[in-house]
Design an enzyme around this catalytic site. Sequence first.
Site, PDB file in Angstrom:
ATOM      1  N   ARG A  97       3.562   3.748   1.765  1.00  0.00           N
ATOM      2  CA  ARG A  97       2.478   3.420   0.781  1.00  0.00           C
ATOM      3  C   ARG A  97       1.869   1.844   1.097  1.00  0.00           C
ATOM      4  O   ARG A  97       0.640   1.563   1.188  1.00  0.00           O
ATOM      5  CB  ARG A  97       2.845   3.187  -0.516  1.00  0.00           C
ATOM      6  CG  ARG A  97       1.886   2.911  -1.560  1.00  0.00           C
ATOM      7  CD  ARG A  97       2.351   2.954  -3.111  1.00  0.00           C
ATOM      8  NE  ARG A  97       1.371   2.586  -3.941  1.00  0.00           N
ATOM      9  CZ  ARG A  97       1.231   2.497  -5.233  1.00  0.00           C
ATOM     10  NH1 ARG A  97       2.344   3.091  -5.924  1.00  0.00           N
ATOM     11  NH2 ARG A  97       0.367   1.742  -5.986  1.00  0.00           N
ATOM     12  N   ASN A 151       0.833  12.963  -5.202  1.00  0.00           N
ATOM     13  CA  ASN A 151      -0.391  12.712  -4.696  1.00  0.00           C
ATOM     14  C   ASN A 151      -0.560  13.080  -3.158  1.00  0.00           C
ATOM     15  O   ASN A 151       0.633  12.893  -2.579  1.00  0.00           O
ATOM     16  CB  ASN A 151      -0.849  11.058  -5.003  1.00  0.00           C
ATOM     17  CG  ASN A 151      -1.289  11.098  -6.605  1.00  0.00           C
ATOM     18  OD1 ASN A 151      -1.942  11.651  -6.860  1.00  0.00           O
ATOM     19  ND2 ASN A 151      -0.698  10.134  -6.961  1.00  0.00           N
ATOM     20  N   CYS A 173      -2.986  15.672 -12.870  1.00  0.00           N
ATOM     21  CA  CYS A 173      -2.970  14.239 -13.065  1.00  0.00           C
ATOM     22  C   CYS A 173      -3.196  13.672 -14.223  1.00  0.00           C
ATOM     23  O   CYS A 173      -3.817  14.136 -15.287  1.00  0.00           O
ATOM     24  CB  CYS A 173      -4.321  13.724 -11.983  1.00  0.00           C
ATOM     25  SG  CYS A 173      -4.305  11.899 -12.167  1.00  0.00           S
ATOM     26  N   ASP A 174      -2.334  12.404 -14.633  1.00  0.00           N
ATOM     27  CA  ASP A 174      -2.493  12.088 -16.058  1.00  0.00           C
ATOM     28  C   ASP A 174      -3.047  10.642 -16.258  1.00  0.00           C
ATOM     29  O   ASP A 174      -3.140  10.250 -17.312  1.00  0.00           O
ATOM     30  CB  ASP A 174      -0.961  11.836 -16.437  1.00  0.00           C
ATOM     31  CG  ASP A 174      -0.235  10.785 -15.635  1.00  0.00           C
ATOM     32  OD1 ASP A 174      -0.785  10.222 -14.516  1.00  0.00           O
ATOM     33  OD2 ASP A 174       1.091  10.230 -15.725  1.00  0.00           O
ATOM     34  N   HIS A 204      -9.066  11.593  -9.142  1.00  0.00           N
ATOM     35  CA  HIS A 204      -9.433  10.189  -9.549  1.00  0.00           C
ATOM     36  C   HIS A 204     -11.024   9.956  -9.073  1.00  0.00           C
ATOM     37  O   HIS A 204     -11.047   8.846  -8.416  1.00  0.00           O
ATOM     38  CB  HIS A 204      -8.400   9.301  -8.558  1.00  0.00           C
ATOM     39  CG  HIS A 204      -6.926   9.374  -8.755  1.00  0.00           C
ATOM     40  ND1 HIS A 204      -6.155   8.829  -8.045  1.00  0.00           N
ATOM     41  CD2 HIS A 204      -6.384   9.878  -9.855  1.00  0.00           C
ATOM     42  CE1 HIS A 204      -4.943   8.752  -8.721  1.00  0.00           C
ATOM     43  NE2 HIS A 204      -4.881   9.279  -9.730  1.00  0.00           N
ATOM     44  N   TYR A 269     -10.585   5.012 -11.565  1.00  0.00           N
ATOM     45  CA  TYR A 269     -10.651   4.694 -10.071  1.00  0.00           C
ATOM     46  C   TYR A 269     -12.089   4.737  -9.604  1.00  0.00           C
ATOM     47  O   TYR A 269     -12.277   4.516  -8.158  1.00  0.00           O
ATOM     48  CB  TYR A 269     -10.099   6.157  -9.714  1.00  0.00           C
ATOM     49  CG  TYR A 269      -8.552   5.760  -9.413  1.00  0.00           C
ATOM     50  CD1 TYR A 269      -7.751   5.341  -8.281  1.00  0.00           C
ATOM     51  CD2 TYR A 269      -7.815   6.336 -10.848  1.00  0.00           C
ATOM     52  CE1 TYR A 269      -6.323   5.414  -8.506  1.00  0.00           C
ATOM     53  CE2 TYR A 269      -6.463   6.180 -10.718  1.00  0.00           C
ATOM     54  CZ  TYR A 269      -5.771   5.878  -9.618  1.00  0.00           C
ATOM     55  OH  TYR A 269      -4.392   5.678  -9.578  1.00  0.00           O
ATOM     56  N   ARG A 289      -0.407  -3.447  -4.239  1.00  0.00           N
ATOM     57  CA  ARG A 289       0.209  -3.221  -5.265  1.00  0.00           C
ATOM     58  C   ARG A 289       1.818  -2.666  -4.835  1.00  0.00           C
ATOM     59  O   ARG A 289       2.626  -2.728  -5.829  1.00  0.00           O
ATOM     60  CB  ARG A 289      -0.461  -1.763  -5.789  1.00  0.00           C
ATOM     61  CG  ARG A 289       0.055  -1.223  -6.995  1.00  0.00           C
ATOM     62  CD  ARG A 289       0.283  -1.617  -8.185  1.00  0.00           C
ATOM     63  NE  ARG A 289       0.643  -0.958  -9.281  1.00  0.00           N
ATOM     64  CZ  ARG A 289       1.488  -1.572 -10.275  1.00  0.00           C
ATOM     65  NH1 ARG A 289       1.406  -2.547 -10.672  1.00  0.00           N
ATOM     66  NH2 ARG A 289       1.929  -0.547 -11.295  1.00  0.00           N
TER      67      ARG A 289
END
Length: 447
Positions: A97, A151, A173-174, A204, A269, A289
């Site tokens: 990530r 994801n 997706c939440d 998103h 998003y 992040r």
Amino acid sequence: MVKDDRKFSVVIAGGGSTFTPGFILRLINQQDKFPLRQIKFYDIDAERQKKIGDACAIIIKERAPQIKFSYTTDPEEAFTDVDFVFGSIRVGKYEMRSHDEKIPLKYGVNGQETTGPGGMAYGLRSIPAIIQIIDYMEKYSPNAWMINYSNTIAIVSEACRRFRPKSKVINICDMPIDIMTRMAQICGLKDYHDLDFIYYGLNHFGWWKEVRNYKTGEDLMPKLKKYVRENGYYVGGDFDKETEASWVATFKKAKDCYALEPDTLPNTYMQYYYYPQYEVAHADPHHTRTDEILEHRQKIVFGECKRIVEAGTAKNNIWDKNAIHSEYIVDICHAIAYNTHEKFLANIPNNGAISNMPDDCIVEVPCLFGADGVQPIACGEAGRFQRGLMMEQVTCEQLVVDAYEQHSYEKMWQAFALNKTVPDALVAKKILDDMIPVNAPYWPELK
């Protein structure tokens, strides 16, 4: 009336996730809605999973000792005798990530885990792992359903459409649920269960056309639009007292996204696509992040797990109040298990749900959830502006799956070059060339 006394068996694929303990607490607290006889964890990282698993064993023993619990790295043991599989994996973990976020920023491009080149890189890594989990499920528990929230959902969903079209997989997706919980707060309601809605887009990458009070039918859009115009989705007060600074900025930025298209309400998003230069200007290419998570959430979660194991009790744990992410999944499982046909969002082949989008593209739209899976609800036409954005983005996602299927450097380059967050093809190529060596353990060889 025949009494339904069934109890269900679930496996969390990605048992070492930092979200897992909170999820376990929610599952335990919802036994009246979704009763369980067994919970299992599966992860390929035994050491990480053990830290989470040992703490969760104590939680379950104290709160729900009737539920059998185990964790394993063996697929046959994990996926045998389960009714639901929860997909919660991160291929390459936070190390990858970090690359997804920092490599694009080197070239003045958005660094974000699910959008832009980073999101496409993550999606390409996830495809084979998700396919493998589906195959394990179908081999050892062929009647089970997989609820996947790993994801990059849009890309994973497209891969499922192509390579496992008949599999019992629902990709969810939440993030819209989180935003609708904020909408409920803005309107003086309890949570997302109090809202009815029409939402459409891609994962998103979507918009609310309607939001109503579920019980009264009152149109809440005027009130929400007025609020979002001034504050975005930021609520403040006790509701946001533990919200991290980067998320506070995200929720506030929604007012600028709303300003561009005020007929609908945007997913948060959209900021990455509407205002990519702003996002880059306000990003630190050396501290993204991922670094925030490693410094805060991951340390907190593993520290709390260690405390629970050493103390031998889960009393006064940090997850008792954290519910949104996991509550949504429990709602979905309940709807499937008991055939309630409740309305939630899913990422599915369009097939007319958005009337002016291609049938074969993956869209995120409301669906009725039941024992036979999901049935999409027609959302009408996408606006001209939204359709233009969606066609560009969904083509990027399809090109990534093309790249996976064909081992094609050209297709992946095209996906990067077409994306709205990337200024031109040369920048796209530089990002891709930097991403290839770090992704070598996970990507197919691109030729």
